[in-house]
Design a protein around this motif. Structure first.
Motif, PDB file in Angstrom:
ATOM      1  N   ARG A 128      15.492  25.931  15.656  1.00  0.00           N
ATOM      2  CA  ARG A 128      14.542  25.451  16.408  1.00  0.00           C
ATOM      3  C   ARG A 128      14.152  26.733  16.986  1.00  0.00           C
ATOM      4  NH1 ARG A 128      11.258  22.841  20.215  1.00  0.00           N
ATOM      5  NH2 ARG A 128      10.139  21.458  19.194  1.00  0.00           N
ATOM      6  N   PRO A 129      14.919  26.969  18.512  1.00  0.00           N
ATOM      7  CA  PRO A 129      14.233  27.890  19.426  1.00  0.00           C
ATOM      8  C   PRO A 129      14.481  29.202  18.982  1.00  0.00           C
ATOM      9  CG  PRO A 129      16.185  27.184  20.004  1.00  0.00           C
ATOM     10  CD  PRO A 129      16.146  26.703  18.498  1.00  0.00           C
ATOM     11  N   ALA A 130      14.579  29.266  18.029  1.00  0.00           N
ATOM     12  CA  ALA A 130      13.819  30.979  17.141  1.00  0.00           C
ATOM     13  C   ALA A 130      12.825  30.592  15.613  1.00  0.00           C
ATOM     14  CB  ALA A 130      15.531  31.509  15.744  1.00  0.00           C
ATOM     15  N   LEU A 131      12.675  29.752  14.985  1.00  0.00           N
ATOM     16  CA  LEU A 131      11.367  29.553  14.436  1.00  0.00           C
ATOM     17  C   LEU A 131      10.323  29.876  15.918  1.00  0.00           C
ATOM     18  CD1 LEU A 131      12.938  26.434  12.442  1.00  0.00           C
ATOM     19  CD2 LEU A 131      12.640  29.072  11.897  1.00  0.00           C
ATOM     20  N   PRO A 132       8.671  30.420  14.449  1.00  0.00           N
ATOM     21  CA  PRO A 132       7.525  30.497  15.159  1.00  0.00           C
ATOM     22  C   PRO A 132       7.349  29.128  15.856  1.00  0.00           C
ATOM     23  CG  PRO A 132       7.590  30.552  13.468  1.00  0.00           C
ATOM     24  CD  PRO A 132       9.260  30.734  13.320  1.00  0.00           C
ATOM     25  N   SER A 133       6.799  28.905  17.098  1.00  0.00           N
ATOM     26  CA  SER A 133       6.633  27.871  17.921  1.00  0.00           C
ATOM     27  C   SER A 133       4.846  26.865  16.499  1.00  0.00           C
ATOM     28  CB  SER A 133       5.193  28.128  18.962  1.00  0.00           C
ATOM     29  OG  SER A 133       4.051  28.820  18.601  1.00  0.00           O
ATOM     30  N   PRO A 134       4.029  27.593  15.667  1.00  0.00           N
ATOM     31  CA  PRO A 134       3.049  26.657  14.896  1.00  0.00           C
ATOM     32  C   PRO A 134       4.208  25.848  14.540  1.00  0.00           C
ATOM     33  CG  PRO A 134       2.363  29.026  15.037  1.00  0.00           C
ATOM     34  CD  PRO A 134       4.514  29.017  16.144  1.00  0.00           C
ATOM     35  N   VAL A 135       5.543  26.154  13.826  1.00  0.00           N
ATOM     36  CA  VAL A 135       6.747  25.142  13.015  1.00  0.00           C
ATOM     37  C   VAL A 135       7.166  24.420  13.137  1.00  0.00           C
ATOM     38  CG1 VAL A 135       5.789  27.005  11.131  1.00  0.00           C
ATOM     39  CG2 VAL A 135       8.246  26.965  12.354  1.00  0.00           C
ATOM     40  N   ARG A 136       7.156  24.519  14.267  1.00  0.00           N
ATOM     41  CA  ARG A 136       8.753  23.214  15.569  1.00  0.00           C
ATOM     42  C   ARG A 136       8.136  21.887  15.314  1.00  0.00           C
ATOM     43  NH1 ARG A 136       9.727  27.237  20.568  1.00  0.00           N
ATOM     44  NH2 ARG A 136      10.217  29.341  19.309  1.00  0.00           N
ATOM     45  N   GLY A 137       6.943  22.265  15.014  1.00  0.00           N
ATOM     46  CA  GLY A 137       6.388  20.083  14.609  1.00  0.00           C
ATOM     47  C   GLY A 137       6.844  19.719  13.497  1.00  0.00           C
ATOM     48  N   LEU A 138       7.150  20.610  12.384  1.00  0.00           N
ATOM     49  CA  LEU A 138       7.642  20.147  10.826  1.00  0.00           C
ATOM     50  C   LEU A 138       8.694  20.266  11.445  1.00  0.00           C
ATOM     51  CD1 LEU A 138       5.226  22.384   8.744  1.00  0.00           C
ATOM     52  CD2 LEU A 138       5.963  20.094   8.307  1.00  0.00           C
ATOM     53  N   ARG A 191      16.760  36.502   8.285  1.00  0.00           N
ATOM     54  CA  ARG A 191      16.898  37.793   8.208  1.00  0.00           C
ATOM     55  C   ARG A 191      15.721  38.813   8.155  1.00  0.00           C
ATOM     56  NH1 ARG A 191      20.139  34.888   4.208  1.00  0.00           N
ATOM     57  NH2 ARG A 191      18.341  35.021   2.296  1.00  0.00           N
ATOM     58  N   VAL A 192      14.519  38.266   8.196  1.00  0.00           N
ATOM     59  CA  VAL A 192      13.392  39.457   8.444  1.00  0.00           C
ATOM     60  C   VAL A 192      13.388  39.657  10.086  1.00  0.00           C
ATOM     61  CG1 VAL A 192      10.819  39.057   8.127  1.00  0.00           C
ATOM     62  CG2 VAL A 192      11.851  37.412   6.380  1.00  0.00           C
ATOM     63  N   PRO A 193      12.755  41.123   9.444  1.00  0.00           N
ATOM     64  CA  PRO A 193      12.995  41.721  11.065  1.00  0.00           C
ATOM     65  C   PRO A 193      11.268  41.374  11.865  1.00  0.00           C
ATOM     66  CG  PRO A 193      13.498  43.365   9.732  1.00  0.00           C
ATOM     67  CD  PRO A 193      13.167  42.228   8.760  1.00  0.00           C
ATOM     68  N   GLU A 194      11.436  40.331  13.147  1.00  0.00           N
ATOM     69  CA  GLU A 194      10.715  40.412  14.031  1.00  0.00           C
ATOM     70  C   GLU A 194       9.136  40.498  14.131  1.00  0.00           C
ATOM     71  OE1 GLU A 194       8.148  37.643  16.782  1.00  0.00           O
ATOM     72  OE2 GLU A 194       9.091  40.510  16.683  1.00  0.00           O
ATOM     73  N   PRO A 195       9.526  42.394  14.383  1.00  0.00           N
ATOM     74  CA  PRO A 195       8.125  42.301  13.912  1.00  0.00           C
ATOM     75  C   PRO A 195       7.477  42.668  12.579  1.00  0.00           C
ATOM     76  CG  PRO A 195      10.200  44.283  14.636  1.00  0.00           C
ATOM     77  CD  PRO A 195      10.567  42.719  14.113  1.00  0.00           C
ATOM     78  N   LEU A 196       8.058  42.240  10.780  1.00  0.00           N
ATOM     79  CA  LEU A 196       7.107  41.955  10.313  1.00  0.00           C
ATOM     80  C   LEU A 196       6.815  40.567   9.669  1.00  0.00           C
ATOM     81  CD1 LEU A 196      10.231  44.638   7.665  1.00  0.00           C
ATOM     82  CD2 LEU A 196       7.556  45.128   9.218  1.00  0.00           C
ATOM     83  N   ARG A 197       7.535  39.382   9.946  1.00  0.00           N
ATOM     84  CA  ARG A 197       7.140  38.508  10.322  1.00  0.00           C
ATOM     85  C   ARG A 197       5.589  37.756  10.166  1.00  0.00           C
ATOM     86  NH1 ARG A 197      12.157  35.408  13.960  1.00  0.00           N
ATOM     87  NH2 ARG A 197      14.086  36.699  12.867  1.00  0.00           N
ATOM     88  N   ARG A 198       4.826  38.717  11.115  1.00  0.00           N
ATOM     89  CA  ARG A 198       3.466  38.416  10.606  1.00  0.00           C
ATOM     90  C   ARG A 198       2.597  39.739  10.044  1.00  0.00           C
ATOM     91  NH1 ARG A 198       5.496  36.809  14.483  1.00  0.00           N
ATOM     92  NH2 ARG A 198       6.029  38.877  15.910  1.00  0.00           N
ATOM     93  N   VAL A 199       3.175  40.844   9.407  1.00  0.00           N
ATOM     94  CA  VAL A 199       3.308  41.449   8.232  1.00  0.00           C
ATOM     95  C   VAL A 199       2.863  41.148   6.978  1.00  0.00           C
ATOM     96  CG1 VAL A 199       3.361  44.001   7.244  1.00  0.00           C
ATOM     97  CG2 VAL A 199       4.129  43.134   9.455  1.00  0.00           C
ATOM     98  N   GLU A 200       1.075  41.186   6.057  1.00  0.00           N
ATOM     99  CA  GLU A 200       1.387  40.233   5.084  1.00  0.00           C
ATOM    100  C   GLU A 200       2.459  41.309   3.411  1.00  0.00           C
ATOM    101  OE1 GLU A 200      -2.475  39.805   1.997  1.00  0.00           O
ATOM    102  OE2 GLU A 200      -2.689  39.774   4.099  1.00  0.00           O
ATOM    103  N   ARG A 201       2.759  40.103   2.719  1.00  0.00           N
ATOM    104  CA  ARG A 201       3.483  40.699   1.812  1.00  0.00           C
ATOM    105  C   ARG A 201       3.642  39.529   0.593  1.00  0.00           C
ATOM    106  NH1 ARG A 201       9.371  40.067   0.051  1.00  0.00           N
ATOM    107  NH2 ARG A 201       9.681  41.560  -1.380  1.00  0.00           N
ATOM    108  N   ASN A 202       2.622  40.072  -0.571  1.00  0.00           N
ATOM    109  CA  ASN A 202       2.384  39.401  -1.411  1.00  0.00           C
ATOM    110  C   ASN A 202       1.317  38.156  -1.343  1.00  0.00           C
ATOM    111  OD1 ASN A 202       4.262  40.661  -3.235  1.00  0.00           O
ATOM    112  ND2 ASN A 202       5.714  39.275  -3.270  1.00  0.00           N
ATOM    113  N   GLY A 203       0.885  38.875  -0.345  1.00  0.00           N
ATOM    114  CA  GLY A 203      -0.519  37.920  -0.132  1.00  0.00           C
ATOM    115  C   GLY A 203      -0.233  36.673   1.335  1.00  0.00           C
ATOM    116  N   LEU A 204       0.735  36.714   1.607  1.00  0.00           N
ATOM    117  CA  LEU A 204       1.336  36.404   2.640  1.00  0.00           C
ATOM    118  C   LEU A 204       1.815  36.373   3.948  1.00  0.00           C
ATOM    119  CD1 LEU A 204       2.708  32.202   0.460  1.00  0.00           C
ATOM    120  CD2 LEU A 204       0.275  32.869   2.030  1.00  0.00           C
ATOM    121  N   THR A 205       2.584  35.661   5.116  1.00  0.00           N
ATOM    122  CA  THR A 205       3.471  36.152   5.570  1.00  0.00           C
ATOM    123  C   THR A 205       4.501  35.577   5.909  1.00  0.00           C
ATOM    124  OG1 THR A 205       2.616  35.321   7.505  1.00  0.00           O
ATOM    125  CG2 THR A 205       1.411  36.795   7.215  1.00  0.00           C
ATOM    126  N   PRO A 206       5.290  36.310   5.957  1.00  0.00           N
ATOM    127  CA  PRO A 206       7.132  35.213   6.057  1.00  0.00           C
ATOM    128  C   PRO A 206       6.409  33.827   7.609  1.00  0.00           C
ATOM    129  CG  PRO A 206       7.614  37.814   6.264  1.00  0.00           C
ATOM    130  CD  PRO A 206       6.591  37.698   6.316  1.00  0.00           C
TER     131      PRO A 206
END
Length: 238
Positions: free
Chosen positions: A120-130, A175-190
């Motif tokens: 959980r701590p390594a996940l983005p805050s918006p999904v921690r509720g999920l 496995r996605v590098p942190e700087p790329l997690r908010r970069v759009e790929r195939n229409g969606l970010t990681p």
């Protein structure tokens, strides 16, 4: 005119926003678990410090010259060390992802929940509720699985979703590098892919729990919506 990618991106953003609104506060059950862990840690610290002080007092009474300055400093150092160690280190090591495929079915939900809590701590805050919601649903699912035949097709579907595809999704994101997690790929970010995948899993666990409660094992055994989750996990890992 909005393109399909624009619409898909807008839907993903809307999902993240709903996730923030729906799970903005940690569930009551999840809070209770964390509070219980804090109390257990405090209890361990109190027990360890009490034992150290007791030993120091006994030695002070037994030894002709008491424990002296060196003994007092050593006691203080041991008190600090015990407090830090028991405050930092977990009560027990979280399970490894490989264990999720090996534990008995009845233990799978709680083992997966413990593994999920460690991620959980390594996940983005918006999904921690999920993540909290999935953890609560897994806890509620455990008694139902205790009554399910380990070798039944329904058990296989539960094990695939909870013990394989959920870890694949989260490990793929990791496995996605942190700087790329908010970069759009195939229409969606990681980040958006992760939110969508967790939402699907959250919904699937709810459906499984309902079907187990109704005894509808045939329907549970023939569910066919897992490829979407697996695809998302592979995309994140790629």
């Amino acid at each position: 005119m909005p393109t399909d990618v624009d619409r898909q991106l807008a839907q993903a953003d809307a999902l993240l926003e709903r996730t923030r609104e729906r799970y903005g506060s940690v569930s009551k059950r999840s809070r209770q678990r964390r509070e219980a862990e804090i109390l257990r840690r405090v209890g361990r610290i109190a027990a360890a410090d009490g034992l150290i002080i007791l030993v120091a007092l006994v030695l002070g009474l037994v030894l002709p010259t008491g424990i002296g300055m060196f003994g007092a400093l050593l006691t203080m150092a041991l008190l600090i060390l015990a407090t830090v160690v028991f405050a930092i280190f977990p009560l027990s090591a979280p399970p490894r992802v490989e264990q999720l495929a090996q534990v008995p079915l009845k233990a799978l939900p709680l083992t997966t929940e413990r593994w999920l809590e460690a991620q959980r701590p390594a996940l983005p805050s918006p999904v921690r509720g999920l993540v909290d919601s999935i953890g609560v649903k897994l806890e509620m699912l455990a008694p139902q699985l205790a009554q399910l035949d380990e070798n039944s097709p329904a058990a296989g579907e539960v094990r695939t979703l909870v013990g394989e595809q959920l870890p694949e999704l989260i490990n793929g994101y990791g496995r996605v590098p942190e700087p790329l997690r908010r970069v759009e790929r195939n229409g969606l970010t990681p980040d958006q892919q992760l939110a969508q995948g967790l939402q699907v899993i959250d919904d699937e666990i709810s459906q499984m729990s309902a079907q187990l409660a109704q005894g509808d094992l045939d329907l549970l055994a023939t569910r066919g919506r897992y490829l979407q989750i697996k695809y998302q996990g592979e995309e994140l890992g790629g």
